[in-house]
Scaffold this motif. Structure first.
Motif, PDB file in Angstrom:
ATOM      1  N   THR A 144     -36.326  29.377  -6.042  1.00 27.23           N
ATOM      2  CA  THR A 144     -37.131  30.287  -5.227  1.00 27.23           C
ATOM      3  C   THR A 144     -38.609  30.115  -5.541  1.00 27.23           C
ATOM      4  O   THR A 144     -38.979  29.670  -6.631  1.00 27.23           O
ATOM      5  N   GLY A 157     -42.272  31.972  -5.937  1.00 24.84           N
ATOM      6  CA  GLY A 157     -42.880  33.260  -6.206  1.00 24.84           C
ATOM      7  C   GLY A 157     -44.377  33.294  -5.945  1.00 24.84           C
ATOM      8  O   GLY A 157     -44.980  34.365  -5.941  1.00 24.84           O
ATOM      9  N   ASP A 187     -26.180  37.400  -3.859  1.00 22.60           N
ATOM     10  CA  ASP A 187     -27.618  37.683  -3.849  1.00 22.60           C
ATOM     11  C   ASP A 187     -28.148  37.892  -2.433  1.00 22.60           C
ATOM     12  O   ASP A 187     -27.656  37.294  -1.480  1.00 22.60           O
ATOM     13  N   THR A 188     -29.177  38.732  -2.319  1.00 21.90           N
ATOM     14  CA  THR A 188     -29.942  38.796  -1.081  1.00 21.90           C
ATOM     15  C   THR A 188     -30.869  37.596  -1.098  1.00 21.90           C
ATOM     16  O   THR A 188     -31.546  37.344  -2.094  1.00 21.90           O
ATOM     17  N   GLU A 189     -30.881  36.845  -0.003  1.00 25.60           N
ATOM     18  CA  GLU A 189     -31.722  35.653   0.068  1.00 25.60           C
ATOM     19  C   GLU A 189     -32.754  35.816   1.180  1.00 25.60           C
ATOM     20  O   GLU A 189     -32.427  36.297   2.261  1.00 25.60           O
ATOM     21  N   ASP A 191     -38.766  34.321  -3.831  1.00 26.91           N
ATOM     22  CA  ASP A 191     -38.301  35.105  -4.971  1.00 26.91           C
ATOM     23  C   ASP A 191     -38.422  36.579  -4.616  1.00 26.91           C
ATOM     24  O   ASP A 191     -39.532  37.113  -4.527  1.00 26.91           O
ATOM     25  N   ILE A 192     -37.286  37.254  -4.409  1.00 28.11           N
ATOM     26  CA  ILE A 192     -37.329  38.644  -3.949  1.00 28.11           C
ATOM     27  C   ILE A 192     -37.873  39.600  -5.008  1.00 28.11           C
ATOM     28  O   ILE A 192     -38.195  40.745  -4.687  1.00 28.11           O
ATOM     29  N   SER A 193     -38.012  39.160  -6.235  1.00 22.24           N
ATOM     30  CA  SER A 193     -38.558  40.035  -7.269  1.00 22.24           C
ATOM     31  C   SER A 193     -40.086  39.958  -7.360  1.00 22.24           C
ATOM     32  O   SER A 193     -40.694  40.770  -8.055  1.00 22.24           O
ATOM     33  N   ALA A 194     -40.711  39.010  -6.670  1.00 25.31           N
ATOM     34  CA  ALA A 194     -42.179  38.885  -6.708  1.00 25.31           C
ATOM     35  C   ALA A 194     -42.803  40.054  -5.936  1.00 25.31           C
ATOM     36  O   ALA A 194     -42.399  40.346  -4.808  1.00 25.31           O
ATOM     37  N   PRO A 195     -43.786  40.741  -6.522  1.00 23.84           N
ATOM     38  CA  PRO A 195     -44.386  41.915  -5.877  1.00 23.84           C
ATOM     39  C   PRO A 195     -44.954  41.636  -4.479  1.00 23.84           C
ATOM     40  O   PRO A 195     -44.776  42.440  -3.564  1.00 23.84           O
ATOM     41  N   LYS A 242     -42.162  41.580  -1.905  1.00 26.49           N
ATOM     42  CA  LYS A 242     -41.675  42.929  -1.589  1.00 26.49           C
ATOM     43  C   LYS A 242     -42.602  43.606  -0.579  1.00 26.49           C
ATOM     44  O   LYS A 242     -42.143  44.188   0.403  1.00 26.49           O
TER      45      LYS A 242
END
Length: 100
Positions: free
Chosen positions: A41, A43, A64-66, A81-85, A88
């Motif tokens: 992913t 980021g 995982d959500t992709e 990368d779904i965790s990158a601020p 979001k």
């Protein structure tokens, strides 16, 4: 003469069978993939390069959500990368714009 006709006919049948099998194998992956699409992913901030985004929720094939973005110009697809601020915020803004 009969032997060469039989050999030719047999060769054609084998060739058609091989073509059918390989075509079936390539079409088999279109509908359902048995694993996640995203291996790596991204980021880094690339919001301005994104043309469109696809969100794929967890399923029986991937837990995982992709989020897959298509880049402008090249139409290259990359996984985000779904965790990158920033991602979001980008997704929240995208979903807010879709509401009627």
């Amino acid at each position: 003469m009969k032997m060469s006709i039989r050999m030719s006919a047999s060769s054609v049948i084998v060739l058609l069978a091989l073509l059918t099998i390989t075509e079936g194998m390539s079409l088999g992956n279109l509908g359902s993939d048995s694993r996640c699409r995203c291996i790596q992913t991204e980021g880094r901030r690339i919001g301005k390069l994104i043309e469109k985004v696809g969100i794929f929720p967890p399923s029986s094939h991937c837990k995982d959500t992709e989020i897959i973005a298509t880049l402008k110009g090249s139409s290259k697809e990359i996984c985000l990368d779904i965790s990158a601020p920033w991602i979001k915020k980008f997704i929240e803004k995208m979903l807010a714009n879709k509401k009627p």
